[in-house]
Design an enzyme around this catalytic site. Structure first.
Site, PDB file in Angstrom:
ATOM      1  N   CYS A  32     -57.658  89.846  33.331  1.00  0.00           N
ATOM      2  CA  CYS A  32     -57.463  90.822  34.406  1.00  0.00           C
ATOM      3  C   CYS A  32     -57.178  92.202  33.828  1.00  0.00           C
ATOM      4  O   CYS A  32     -57.707  93.209  34.299  1.00  0.00           O
ATOM      5  CB  CYS A  32     -56.276  90.425  35.290  1.00  0.00           C
ATOM      6  SG  CYS A  32     -56.411  88.819  36.010  1.00  0.00           S
ATOM      7  N   ASP A  39     -38.127  81.949  62.968  1.00  0.00           N
ATOM      8  CA  ASP A  39     -38.738  82.817  63.959  1.00  0.00           C
ATOM      9  C   ASP A  39     -40.163  82.290  64.147  1.00  0.00           C
ATOM     10  O   ASP A  39     -40.706  81.647  63.261  1.00  0.00           O
ATOM     11  CB  ASP A  39     -38.739  84.244  63.423  1.00  0.00           C
ATOM     12  CG  ASP A  39     -39.577  85.166  64.271  1.00  0.00           C
ATOM     13  OD1 ASP A  39     -39.404  85.137  65.495  1.00  0.00           O
ATOM     14  OD2 ASP A  39     -40.394  85.903  63.705  1.00  0.00           O
TER      15      ASP A  39
END
Lengths: 45, 711
Positions: B37, B434
């Site tokens: 990378c 949530d």
């Protein structure tokens, strides 16, 4: 015991060289990206 | 804590022009992992015209580019080679050079150098050097040790002094005392030709403890800076109407009565009333409602809602501290101060250890004074007790484990922001979830199963051509679907898009605009209107998370601000029997308090503004990386990589970390149980002190490494 006159300064000098080298690596920011430096050794250029 | 909410007096991001003049673009590239990378990114960027140099920092997953081109060009170049990049605010991050970290590292280096040299000389003394030779060795040791101790141990002295000034004891007080007294006594003994000097002990104490301090700082700094990075992505500006058009101003200078333009896809900056009908907003972050909401003229919209429709204007009714956002932020701050009173394991240990050691040393001194009447001897033995009580192992017990645990968690994709978070997570009994944006993916997805392939292709083509937020979501949802050919594409801003496909008029846009029902999207082909009902999709890894948490013996419960219907459907889908719907932010917080009082310490997992008070009130809290920055700030742990599937491992690592910290205290105590009687009876020698200190520190460090082996 006279050998101490040489050996102690020599050991202190070597240790001093070590700490100077360490300070140099720190100042030249060689610890900013440890993962990157480890990976860069695999690159060709 | 500072909360970078839109209505806060947050730093204004530098305009792109200023970055261009500075010639430097800073990008966050979370996807980079390896040498390939680095090479790919640097080669690609260095080949771009106008780029002077590009340098990758793999540890921080950042790229620094010296260039005259705007950040957008660089982002595009990186996305071509498959890396998502996010421009960072160079001004906000400029102050971030890690001075403290390098300062600590320097002190570690100096202490290490001095320790090794003095140890060499000490070995000679321990193996029987006598008379003038011993005195010479002690003198050389003193010459090395005294300046090095004064320089290296400063962080401990500073901390101890801050605690003492307010009349408290912390771990650094006995540590500083041991280091200072050891150095001072050894100097006195050396000058008077004494047999025992503890220079090596003073230095190894400093060295080992500095290592702990340094590791702790490094992991914390990395977590902090990544958290700040996420925060730098949000924009804190608004468009205000003036006599001749609109101007861009920082949110903090807005006044009540100002007319403010909210472009499509942007967040509403202040509370205000709408000047026209037809506004369409997403308030999932604010209330937890997952479906988009339509508004009439004069309706009140709150800061934080996202404009899904055409650009609209509103007249500010509450700005700055008066907005609903800021009311919530204030409650978060109150809750945070309560949590900061949590006493960590290390603090509790220090509270027992520090006075105990001082009393023990004092008792030894008085005891020997009574027995022998020799001040020098009594003082020598008392100081030996101070040195030998292994503050080393105790000082390393928690930092070593939390460093190992936090860096292990960082590799698993968790940012641990608070030092006591692991201990609090380990005590958690209930997990509150949530719904919108946490269990479900944030944004919108659609039930496109009703469409036949031809219709899907038209929908894809229309969605791809439109800039409307809902259309873009549909475009992503349809993925790799082949697009139909369109002609005469016209976009009705904020409403949708129309075009011709094979001679048929087609359109995609808000249902209300096309004459359909509901608040979602509709597709119109010829005269036929097909509603694209909005549906929720579960996030990846939710099943693994709920399964893993249940296996870990935790109770699960859904707290949602959405409608009971949607919440019930999701509860059934995830197999969580307990749920509560239509909760206001305050009601969520009440539930948290109720559970805390009942002893079922809760951990809140949430992403929205409506969760922030509950996040900061809960015993521990977790926010996904996609959360609003207020929620990320309030949470102890932010999930940045791996996803929710890893959350059970977070709990496993936290529990193991606490167990290992306790074991480490046990190890330190075991060493003390042997060493203290020896020291009190006056048999301690510098050699014994060095052995006890090194052995206990190394055992504690090795034990800490075991935290990395959690499966």
């Amino acid at each position: 015991m006279n050998v101490l006159v040489f050996l102690i300064p020599v050991s202190l000098l070597l240790g001093g060289a070590g700490i100077v080298a360490f300070i140099w690596t720190l100042k030249s920011r060689q610890y900013d990206d440890p993962d990157g430096e480890a990976a860069r050794i695999l690159l060709d250029d | 804590m500072t909360i970078a909410l839109p209505a806060n007096a947050a730093p204004v991001p530098a305009p792109p022009d200023a970055q261009r003049e500075a010639g430097q673009v800073l990008l966050s590239v979370p996807g980079m992992r390896c040498a390939a990378c680095i090479a790919a990114i640097e080669d690609r960027l260095n080949a771009l015209p106008g780029v002077a140099s590009a340098r990758v920092n793999l540890s921080r997953k950042r790229v620094t580019v010296d260039t005259s081109r705007p950040a957008g060009d660089i982002v595009r170049a990186l996305s071509e080679i498959g890396h998502d990049a996010y421009p960072l605010d160079t001004v906000a991050l400029a102050t971030e050079t890690d001075v403290t970290g390098r300062d600590l590292l320097m002190r570690v280096g100096v202490a290490g150098f001095a320790m090794m040299n003095v140890m060499l000389l000490s070995v000679a003394v321990w193996s029987g050097a006598e008379g003038a030779t011993r005195d010479l060795f002690h003198l050389i040791s003193a010459a090395i040790a005294i300046p090095c101790v004064i320089y290296s141990a400063q962080p401990f002295f500073a901390h101890a002094w801050t605690a003492l000034r307010v009349g408290r004891l912390n771990m650094d007080v006995p540590i500083s005392l041991a280091i200072l007294l050891a150095a001072a006594m050894s100097l006195y003994e050396t000058l008077n030709g004494g047999a025992h000097a503890y220079f090596d002990a003073a230095l190894s104490l400093t060295f080992f403890l500095l290592i702990g301090r340094c590791l702790e700082h490094r992991t914390r700094a990395a977590a902090r800076s990544s958290a700040r990075e996420l925060g730098a992505l949000e924009v804190h500006e608004a468009r205000r109407q003036t006599a001749d058009g609109f101007e861009t101003v920082p949110i903090r200078v807005l006044n009540r009565g100002d007319t403010i333009l909210v472009p499509t896809g942007m967040r509403v900056p202040v509370d205000g009333t709408l000047t026209s009908a037809g506004a369409h907003t997403d308030r999932a972050f604010l209330t937890g409602e997952s479906a988009p909401v339509s508004h009439a003229a004069q309706d009140l919209v709150h800061a934080g809602e996202i404009n899904l429709g055409a650009p609209f204007t509103l007249i500010a009714t509450a700005v700055g501290q008066d907005t609903r956002l800021q009311q919530i932020a204030r409650m978060v701050e109150t809750a945070e101060t309560a949590r900061n009173r949590y006493t960590s394991l290390a603090d509790r240990a220090a509270r027992i250890y520090a006075p105990a050691v001082h009393v023990l040393a004092l008792a030894t001194f008085t005891g020997w004074m009574v027995v022998s009447g020799d001040v020098r001897l009594a003082l020598n033995i008392a100081i030996a007790v101070l040195i030998i009580t292994c503050p080393c192992a105790l000082g390393l017990a928690v930092p070593a484990v939390s460093t190992a645990a936090i860096s292990r968690l960082y590799r698993l994709g968790f940012l641990v922001k608070s030092g006591t978070a692991l201990e609090r997570l380990a005590e958690v009994r209930t997990v509150l979830l949530d719904k919108t944006g946490t269990l479900t993916t944030p944004g919108f997805s659609f039930d496109a199963g009703l469409l036949v392939p031809d219709e899907r292709r038209i929908a894809k083509a229309l969605a791809h051509a439109s800039a409307h937020p809902l259309s873009r979501a549909l475009d992503r949802h349809l993925g790799a679907e082949a697009a139909a050919d369109l002609a005469d594409v016209t976009e009705a801003r904020g409403n949708g898009i129309s075009a011709m496909a094979d001679g048929t008029p087609v359109a995609l846009g808000r249902a209300a605009w096309l004459g359909g029902d509901g608040d979602g999207l509709a597709l119109k082909i010829g005269a036929r209107i097909i509603d694209l009902p909005y549906e929720e999709t579960l996030r990846d890894g939710v099943a693994e998370m709920t399964g893993g948490l249940r296996a870990a013996g935790l109770d699960l419960e859904i707290l949602s601000g959405d409608t009971p219907d949607r919440t019930r459907r999701l509860a059934r889908l995830t197999g969580i029997p307990n749920f509560e719907a239509s909760l206001s932010p305050e009601a969520k917080t009440d539930r948290v308090t109720q559970l805390t009082d009942a002893g079922a310490l809760p951990c809140m997992i949430g992403d929205g503004l409506n969760d922030t008070i509950a996040l900061s009130r809960a015993h521990a809290s977790i926010a996904p990386g996609t959360a609003l920055d207020a929620a990320r700030n309030a949470a102890d742990v932010v999930v940045i990589g791996g996803g929710l599937a890893q959350v059970p491992r977070l709990f496993a690592v936290a529990r193991k970390a606490v167990r290992l910290s306790r074991q480490n205290f046990g190890i330190a105590l075991a060493y003390n149980a042997v060493a203290i009687p020896v020291a009190v009876l006056g048999y301690a020698t510098p050699l014994l002190a060095a052995l006890a200190m090194s052995l206990s520190s190394i055992t504690v460090l090795l034990n800490a490494i075991r935290v990395g082996r959690v499966q």
